[in-house]
Design a protein around this motif. Sequence first.
Motif, PDB file in Angstrom:
ATOM      1  N   ARG A   1       0.728  -1.016  -0.052  1.00 54.73           N
ATOM      2  CA  ARG A   1       0.141   0.215   0.479  1.00 54.73           C
ATOM      3  C   ARG A   1       0.517   1.245  -0.113  1.00 54.73           C
ATOM      4  O   ARG A   1       0.363   1.712  -0.731  1.00 54.73           O
ATOM      5  CB  ARG A   1      -1.119  -0.293   1.396  1.00 54.73           C
ATOM      6  CG  ARG A   1      -2.109  -1.362   1.434  1.00 54.73           C
ATOM      7  CD  ARG A   1      -3.084  -1.113   2.120  1.00 54.73           C
ATOM      8  NE  ARG A   1      -3.694  -0.011   2.949  1.00 54.73           N
ATOM      9  CZ  ARG A   1      -4.703  -0.460   3.541  1.00 54.73           C
ATOM     10  NH1 ARG A   1      -4.655  -1.311   3.840  1.00 54.73           N
ATOM     11  NH2 ARG A   1      -5.524   0.836   4.566  1.00 54.73           N
ATOM     12  N   TYR A   2       1.878   1.153   0.420  1.00 57.73           N
ATOM     13  CA  TYR A   2       2.783   2.500   0.575  1.00 57.73           C
ATOM     14  C   TYR A   2       3.493   2.498  -1.112  1.00 57.73           C
ATOM     15  O   TYR A   2       3.667   3.103  -1.446  1.00 57.73           O
ATOM     16  CB  TYR A   2       3.677   1.976   1.149  1.00 57.73           C
ATOM     17  CG  TYR A   2       4.204   2.653   2.701  1.00 57.73           C
ATOM     18  CD1 TYR A   2       4.591   3.939   3.070  1.00 57.73           C
ATOM     19  CD2 TYR A   2       3.179   1.808   3.828  1.00 57.73           C
ATOM     20  CE1 TYR A   2       4.068   5.065   4.321  1.00 57.73           C
ATOM     21  CE2 TYR A   2       3.191   3.123   4.916  1.00 57.73           C
ATOM     22  CZ  TYR A   2       3.872   3.972   5.271  1.00 57.73           C
ATOM     23  OH  TYR A   2       3.589   4.676   6.231  1.00 57.73           O
TER      24      TYR A   2
ATOM     25  N   ALA B   1       9.323   0.001  -1.200  1.00 62.11           N
ATOM     26  CA  ALA B   1       9.192   0.287   1.117  1.00 62.11           C
ATOM     27  C   ALA B   1       9.556  -0.767   1.406  1.00 62.11           C
ATOM     28  O   ALA B   1       9.590  -2.100   1.182  1.00 62.11           O
ATOM     29  CB  ALA B   1       7.570   0.619   1.009  1.00 62.11           C
ATOM     30  N   GLY B   2      10.267  -0.811   3.068  1.00 64.42           N
ATOM     31  CA  GLY B   2      11.106  -1.718   3.478  1.00 64.42           C
ATOM     32  C   GLY B   2      10.750  -0.951   4.702  1.00 64.42           C
ATOM     33  O   GLY B   2      10.783  -0.120   5.607  1.00 64.42           O
ATOM     34  N   PHE B   3      11.323  -2.490   5.576  1.00 68.64           N
ATOM     35  CA  PHE B   3      11.495  -1.808   6.875  1.00 68.64           C
ATOM     36  C   PHE B   3      13.146  -2.057   7.423  1.00 68.64           C
ATOM     37  O   PHE B   3      13.727  -2.913   6.687  1.00 68.64           O
ATOM     38  CB  PHE B   3      11.416  -3.184   8.043  1.00 68.64           C
ATOM     39  CG  PHE B   3       9.477  -3.299   8.082  1.00 68.64           C
ATOM     40  CD1 PHE B   3       8.918  -2.338   8.461  1.00 68.64           C
ATOM     41  CD2 PHE B   3       8.500  -4.221   7.038  1.00 68.64           C
ATOM     42  CE1 PHE B   3       7.217  -2.397   8.390  1.00 68.64           C
ATOM     43  CE2 PHE B   3       7.754  -4.604   7.271  1.00 68.64           C
ATOM     44  CZ  PHE B   3       6.974  -3.421   7.663  1.00 68.64           C
ATOM     45  N   ALA B   4      13.848  -0.909   8.153  1.00 69.53           N
ATOM     46  CA  ALA B   4      15.239  -0.477   8.095  1.00 69.53           C
ATOM     47  C   ALA B   4      16.094  -1.551   8.454  1.00 69.53           C
ATOM     48  O   ALA B   4      15.628  -1.970   9.778  1.00 69.53           O
ATOM     49  CB  ALA B   4      14.905   0.754   8.331  1.00 69.53           C
ATOM     50  N   PHE B   5      16.835  -2.378   7.757  1.00 69.09           N
ATOM     51  CA  PHE B   5      17.869  -2.592   8.082  1.00 69.09           C
ATOM     52  C   PHE B   5      19.087  -1.933   7.844  1.00 69.09           C
ATOM     53  O   PHE B   5      19.659  -2.077   7.024  1.00 69.09           O
ATOM     54  CB  PHE B   5      18.651  -3.760   7.347  1.00 69.09           C
ATOM     55  CG  PHE B   5      19.320  -5.314   8.035  1.00 69.09           C
ATOM     56  CD1 PHE B   5      18.996  -5.964   8.703  1.00 69.09           C
ATOM     57  CD2 PHE B   5      20.908  -5.027   7.402  1.00 69.09           C
ATOM     58  CE1 PHE B   5      20.153  -7.209   9.521  1.00 69.09           C
ATOM     59  CE2 PHE B   5      21.424  -5.764   7.829  1.00 69.09           C
ATOM     60  CZ  PHE B   5      21.100  -6.531   8.496  1.00 69.09           C
TER      61      PHE B   5
ATOM     62  N   GLY C   1      13.636  -1.914  11.936  1.00 74.22           N
ATOM     63  CA  GLY C   1      12.612  -2.004  11.959  1.00 74.22           C
ATOM     64  C   GLY C   1      11.388  -0.383  11.286  1.00 74.22           C
ATOM     65  O   GLY C   1       9.886  -0.140  11.553  1.00 74.22           O
ATOM     66  N   ASP C   2      12.578   0.997  11.498  1.00 75.75           N
ATOM     67  CA  ASP C   2      11.526   2.207  10.652  1.00 75.75           C
ATOM     68  C   ASP C   2      11.308   1.509   9.718  1.00 75.75           C
ATOM     69  O   ASP C   2      11.481   1.014   8.997  1.00 75.75           O
ATOM     70  CB  ASP C   2      12.494   3.533  11.012  1.00 75.75           C
ATOM     71  CG  ASP C   2      12.378   3.609  12.315  1.00 75.75           C
ATOM     72  OD1 ASP C   2      11.933   3.181  13.007  1.00 75.75           O
ATOM     73  OD2 ASP C   2      13.192   4.576  12.388  1.00 75.75           O
ATOM     74  N   LEU C   3      10.607   2.267   9.018  1.00 79.87           N
ATOM     75  CA  LEU C   3      10.255   2.384   7.696  1.00 79.87           C
ATOM     76  C   LEU C   3      10.479   3.411   6.602  1.00 79.87           C
ATOM     77  O   LEU C   3      10.080   3.940   6.670  1.00 79.87           O
ATOM     78  CB  LEU C   3       8.358   2.330   7.584  1.00 79.87           C
ATOM     79  CG  LEU C   3       7.617   1.877   5.723  1.00 79.87           C
ATOM     80  CD1 LEU C   3       6.996   0.357   6.393  1.00 79.87           C
ATOM     81  CD2 LEU C   3       7.597   3.117   4.869  1.00 79.87           C
ATOM     82  N   LEU C   4      11.026   2.873   5.855  1.00 79.49           N
ATOM     83  CA  LEU C   4      11.763   3.964   4.467  1.00 79.49           C
ATOM     84  C   LEU C   4      11.268   3.229   3.363  1.00 79.49           C
ATOM     85  O   LEU C   4      10.548   2.055   2.625  1.00 79.49           O
ATOM     86  CB  LEU C   4      13.071   3.199   3.814  1.00 79.49           C
ATOM     87  CG  LEU C   4      13.814   3.599   5.023  1.00 79.49           C
ATOM     88  CD1 LEU C   4      14.360   3.190   5.868  1.00 79.49           C
ATOM     89  CD2 LEU C   4      15.410   3.314   4.127  1.00 79.49           C
TER      90      LEU C   4
END
Length: 222
Positions: A15-16, A52-56, A167-170
């Motif tokens: 959706r992002y 769009a994904g979770f920060a690694f 885990g933040d969203l980029l």
Amino acid sequence: MLTTPLIPDDELLQRYLQLFTGAVNDVLRGRGLVDQTLPHDIRPLRDEMKLAGFAFTVAGEKDRGGVNDMPERAAMLESIRPGAVCVWETGRDDESAQWGEVMTMAARRQGCRGAVIDGGVRDTDRVLAQDFPVFSRYRSSSGMLGRFRITGWQNAISIGGVVIEPGDLLFGDIDGVIVVPAELAVPVLLEAERIKHDEVGIKQLIEDGSTPRDVVDRGGYF
């Protein structure tokens, strides 16, 4: 009391990808978060790339001491989990390519959804051939070995004054990369989707001949 709906990670990220960074930025600004955009010189390899994904998170630094950090690189790559975006803090390195063809292959195998490098990329044509979104500052044939070393991963990092927690969203598109704090990922998505929906009506007002003042008076914006 209203509660935030639970959205599965895959659906959340998809959706992002239907949004644009301007809408997400406007939502964050409305919440008082005005410094969530990564430096303007971090750009996609192709204009149409979105991620769009979770920060690694990965951190590193220039090092001419001849350190062989291949074991650390391997351990880092094996730690990536599905849904991640690999984001590198480099101390604003201006020499090495922290990302390339084989790194892309290994990260994709782990379920990585893209990379954001505050540094360089090489093997650009072979990265592009893998249809893997990469945002970086520059391209260079110079690999890391003998020039740069990894110092850690999955710790808080800072790029251009923007703090990024694991885990933040980029979210990235042609206008750059924005960081959404993990706890706000769902509410920001929902608000940004409303902005996107509302813009359809605003554009229609303009096409129908409304003046800018009319548009503002009817709740629109520019």
